[in-house]
Motif scaffolding. Sequence first.
Motif, PDB file in Angstrom:
ATOM      1  N   ALA A 187       0.849  -1.198   0.000  1.00  0.00           N
ATOM      2  CA  ALA A 187       0.000   0.000   0.000  1.00  0.00           C
ATOM      3  C   ALA A 187       0.879   1.240   0.000  1.00  0.00           C
ATOM      4  CB  ALA A 187      -0.912  -0.002   1.218  1.00  0.00           C
ATOM      5  N   GLU A 188       0.504   2.239  -0.806  1.00  0.00           N
ATOM      6  CA  GLU A 188       1.364   3.412  -0.976  1.00  0.00           C
ATOM      7  C   GLU A 188       0.786   4.701  -0.415  1.00  0.00           C
ATOM      8  OE1 GLU A 188       2.483   3.539  -5.105  1.00  0.00           O
ATOM      9  OE2 GLU A 188       4.035   2.009  -4.792  1.00  0.00           O
ATOM     10  N   SER A 189      -0.387   4.635   0.185  1.00  0.00           N
ATOM     11  CA  SER A 189      -0.942   5.825   0.819  1.00  0.00           C
ATOM     12  C   SER A 189      -1.941   5.398   1.878  1.00  0.00           C
ATOM     13  CB  SER A 189      -1.627   6.742  -0.200  1.00  0.00           C
ATOM     14  OG  SER A 189      -2.878   6.199  -0.593  1.00  0.00           O
ATOM     15  N   GLN A 210      -1.029  -2.817  -6.229  1.00  0.00           N
ATOM     16  CA  GLN A 210       0.006  -2.333  -7.140  1.00  0.00           C
ATOM     17  C   GLN A 210       0.255  -3.334  -8.277  1.00  0.00           C
ATOM     18  OE1 GLN A 210       0.610   0.698  -6.524  1.00  0.00           O
ATOM     19  NE2 GLN A 210      -0.355   0.636  -4.495  1.00  0.00           N
ATOM     20  N   HIS A 211      -0.824  -3.761  -8.892  1.00  0.00           N
ATOM     21  CA  HIS A 211      -0.752  -4.755  -9.960  1.00  0.00           C
ATOM     22  C   HIS A 211      -0.293  -4.099 -11.265  1.00  0.00           C
ATOM     23  CE1 HIS A 211      -1.824  -8.469 -12.028  1.00  0.00           C
ATOM     24  NE2 HIS A 211      -2.395  -7.736 -12.977  1.00  0.00           N
ATOM     25  N   LEU A 212       0.559  -4.785 -12.003  1.00  0.00           N
ATOM     26  CA  LEU A 212       1.073  -4.271 -13.275  1.00  0.00           C
ATOM     27  C   LEU A 212       0.227  -4.774 -14.437  1.00  0.00           C
ATOM     28  CD1 LEU A 212       4.930  -4.699 -12.772  1.00  0.00           C
ATOM     29  CD2 LEU A 212       3.574  -2.612 -12.544  1.00  0.00           C
ATOM     30  N   ILE A 213      -0.151  -3.841 -15.312  1.00  0.00           N
ATOM     31  CA  ILE A 213      -0.926  -4.174 -16.508  1.00  0.00           C
ATOM     32  C   ILE A 213      -0.107  -3.783 -17.735  1.00  0.00           C
ATOM     33  CG2 ILE A 213      -3.035  -3.693 -17.814  1.00  0.00           C
ATOM     34  CD1 ILE A 213      -4.415  -3.092 -15.161  1.00  0.00           C
ATOM     35  N   PHE A 225      -5.541  -1.307  -7.021  1.00  0.00           N
ATOM     36  CA  PHE A 225      -6.243  -2.538  -6.648  1.00  0.00           C
ATOM     37  C   PHE A 225      -6.615  -3.285  -7.925  1.00  0.00           C
ATOM     38  CE2 PHE A 225      -7.558   0.916  -3.769  1.00  0.00           C
ATOM     39  CZ  PHE A 225      -6.989   0.463  -2.578  1.00  0.00           C
ATOM     40  N   ALA A 226      -6.463  -4.597  -7.907  1.00  0.00           N
ATOM     41  CA  ALA A 226      -6.784  -5.370  -9.110  1.00  0.00           C
ATOM     42  C   ALA A 226      -7.323  -6.747  -8.744  1.00  0.00           C
ATOM     43  CB  ALA A 226      -5.552  -5.519  -9.994  1.00  0.00           C
ATOM     44  N   TRP A 227      -8.272  -7.196  -9.554  1.00  0.00           N
ATOM     45  CA  TRP A 227      -8.772  -8.568  -9.527  1.00  0.00           C
ATOM     46  C   TRP A 227      -8.435  -9.140 -10.901  1.00  0.00           C
ATOM     47  CZ3 TRP A 227     -11.009  -4.293  -7.441  1.00  0.00           C
ATOM     48  CH2 TRP A 227     -11.292  -4.328  -6.072  1.00  0.00           C
ATOM     49  N   GLU A 235      -8.898   2.407  -8.687  1.00  0.00           N
ATOM     50  CA  GLU A 235      -7.852   3.398  -8.447  1.00  0.00           C
ATOM     51  C   GLU A 235      -8.350   4.461  -7.488  1.00  0.00           C
ATOM     52  OE1 GLU A 235      -4.667   2.505  -9.458  1.00  0.00           O
ATOM     53  OE2 GLU A 235      -4.458   4.294 -10.705  1.00  0.00           O
ATOM     54  N   TYR A 236      -7.556   4.734  -6.438  1.00  0.00           N
ATOM     55  CA  TYR A 236      -7.901   5.848  -5.564  1.00  0.00           C
ATOM     56  C   TYR A 236      -7.384   7.134  -6.208  1.00  0.00           C
ATOM     57  CZ  TYR A 236      -8.366   9.094  -1.802  1.00  0.00           C
ATOM     58  OH  TYR A 236      -8.716  10.205  -1.077  1.00  0.00           O
ATOM     59  N   GLU A 237      -8.268   8.116  -6.361  1.00  0.00           N
ATOM     60  CA  GLU A 237      -7.907   9.382  -6.996  1.00  0.00           C
ATOM     61  C   GLU A 237      -7.949  10.497  -5.959  1.00  0.00           C
ATOM     62  OE1 GLU A 237     -10.446  10.077 -10.319  1.00  0.00           O
ATOM     63  OE2 GLU A 237      -9.643   8.403 -11.472  1.00  0.00           O
TER      64      GLU A 237
END
Length: 295
Positions: A187-189, A210-213, A225-227, A235-237
Amino acid sequence: MNADAVDMISRADGVATTADLLTVMTRQQLDVAVRRGRLIRVWRGVYSVEQPDLLMRLRALDLLIGGHAVACLHTAAALYGFGVEDTGAVHVLDPGSRLRSGGGLVVHQREGAPLQLVTGRHATSPGWTAVEVARQVRRPRALATLDSALHSGWCSPADLAATIDRHRGRRGIVTVRNLLPLADGRAESAMESEARLVMIDHGLPRPELQHLIRGRHGECWRVDFAWPQVRVAAEYESVDWHAGRAEMLRDKKRFAGVQDVGWIVIPIVVDDVHRHPARLCERIRGHLDRASLAS
């Protein structure tokens, strides 16, 4: 401003006491300099010529007590880089010299607290600090503190678990113990942590963090966040994220690229987390269900 006073403060690492300043200027000159903003009072009897940061405020406390102030709680967390709850105050252990709380200073009685050096200063140890903060704040911020402590690299899950055991019986420690299995250093925030806790509390499947696409042309984007099984992301904005036109355009391009490779992106804002958590999770669940049926 008296040049000798400026030179003295500069040589004294940015702070000087009233007694020291009165060796190079008169009381009237000192009072005028303070009134005109040329001298800034850090603590009663200690001054600087610039707005003090946290380290300067601690150095000023050293002068005030004639020793070394030991940072604890939120101040120690800030020194380690995992402070998520800014109280605006400086938190230190009682030095035993009649130092009292007040005016932006909070003095704590914590006998036997383990200490460690950080940024050249003594502070309560990272694990002890994280658990002490977590047990005294709201549950969402407690998880954010544990996440941030792990993210900082100063703590491991084992460190935190051992500290929790040593705090057995103290107020709030049961909540911290129950949150530890949910803590994740990816988690980054703080708001990402709070959003994740809302998802968990409402029974959503645990997301990957922090999933990479990968994009069609070799691009690589990271989502909060990713499923991945159903290609749904959230995405938190924050307001800061859209601080300018360039940032907004970059974000829009990123979202478009993620959607172009078949992902659904769900935006999350602070009101979703704090005011409408059930509605947020209902929205996420709906996307997950529809994507699952379509796959």
